[in-house]
Design a protein around this motif. Sequence first.
Motif, short mmCIF file in Angstrom:
data_model
loop_
_atom_site.label_atom_id
_atom_site.label_comp_id
_atom_site.label_asym_id
_atom_site.label_seq_id
_atom_site.Cartn_x
_atom_site.Cartn_y
_atom_site.Cartn_z
N ALA A 252 76.04 47.71 63.53
CA ALA A 252 76.11 47.63 64.99
C ALA A 252 75.69 46.24 65.45
O ALA A 252 74.65 45.72 65.03
N GLY A 253 76.50 45.63 66.30
CA GLY A 253 76.19 44.32 66.86
C GLY A 253 76.62 43.14 66.03
O GLY A 253 76.51 42.00 66.48
N ALA A 254 77.15 43.38 64.81
CA ALA A 254 77.53 42.28 63.94
C ALA A 254 78.87 41.67 64.33
O ALA A 254 79.18 40.54 63.96
N THR A 255 79.66 42.44 65.07
CA THR A 255 81.00 42.00 65.44
C THR A 255 81.25 42.28 66.91
O THR A 255 80.87 43.34 67.43
N GLU A 256 81.88 41.33 67.58
CA GLU A 256 82.29 41.55 68.96
C GLU A 256 83.71 42.11 68.95
O GLU A 256 84.62 41.50 68.38
N GLU A 257 83.87 43.27 69.55
CA GLU A 257 85.17 43.92 69.60
C GLU A 257 85.54 44.12 71.07
O GLU A 257 84.85 44.83 71.80
N LEU A 258 86.62 43.49 71.49
CA LEU A 258 87.02 43.52 72.88
C LEU A 258 88.30 44.34 73.03
O LEU A 258 89.31 44.05 72.38
#
Length: 346
Positions: A252-258
């Motif tokens: 959780a929080g390791a990747t930004e997913e838009l």
Amino acid sequence: MKIVVLAAGTSTEREVSIVSGTGICKALRRLGHQSILLDVFFGWKEADPATAFDGEYDTDAAAEYIKGFNPQLEEARKSRRSFFGPNVIALCEEADIVFLALHGSNGEDGRVQAAFDLLGIRYTGTDYISSAIAMDKSRTKQVFQASGVNTPSGITIYRGDSRRSASEFGMELPVIVKPCCGGSSVGITICRTEEDVRNGIDLAFSLENSAVIEEFIEGGEFTCCVIDGKAYPVVMITPKTGYYDFRNKYTAGATEELCPAPISDDLTKKIQEEALKAADAIGLIGYGRMDFLVRKSDQKVFCLEVNTLPGMTPTSLVPQEAAAVGIDFDHLCQKLIDVSLKRYEQ
């Protein structure tokens, strides 16, 4: 409905599958279904198929029971002949449908689906043929190329091949080395030097007997799911460090997913069109998720693979795409069941 949520198994994605299965089982029970969580490999020895779906049920306790088998996995794999654990088939036959929360080999590769077809067991997701094609990155690439789906160029190598450099394969650095049938980016190496290639091939062969070496596409990562013939909003994936590997996928929080992806309408449409084309190429039924790279230099879209049983964890992408069109997690699970049941109504 009586629903078996089938999870765990023996692949490198066993832990991810347990998380997916736990969330799905809880969602289905919130919707009023009699759902139970079941390990496809270790099963449930104490279960009575006639009463297993009745009464109160503790999904978290079931998940802990399944995790308790993890230390026994390797030894059991060596000593066991049957993939299906105690009472698995009996419980699945008792269910109205089996929700497949399996990931990776021996679950996502079509063999469970083929067995269920022969036994008359209804299940979620696509059939055994499209599952088998999608699980093998080499076969997927061949089908994509034959069907006009843009995909990175590459070759397949097999254990015993003595070549260990990009130049020996007639390719230029950088390249990507991938195990043919792995999931969740396990065993993938981005190779910028010939030493990287050697190490990447050794890593891939430590996991499987075949690997794909393909051209490296410099660009952004995207994904798009198709449910019941409709392409959903595109997700743009931006890891904070490195690329979208196993750690970045499930931390959780390791990747930004838009989602929806902040890209042009034209590029969104192109990715969605390629997602539908890729789904059609492998004969996808029901639902699946397609992964893409968009080349930085010219915005060309490349389809990498099809995920026929995409993750359903708290950080997974399909739930994010569904949420973008107003479908919460619980009702997404219901929708995937409804879509899957259509094939049995014909």
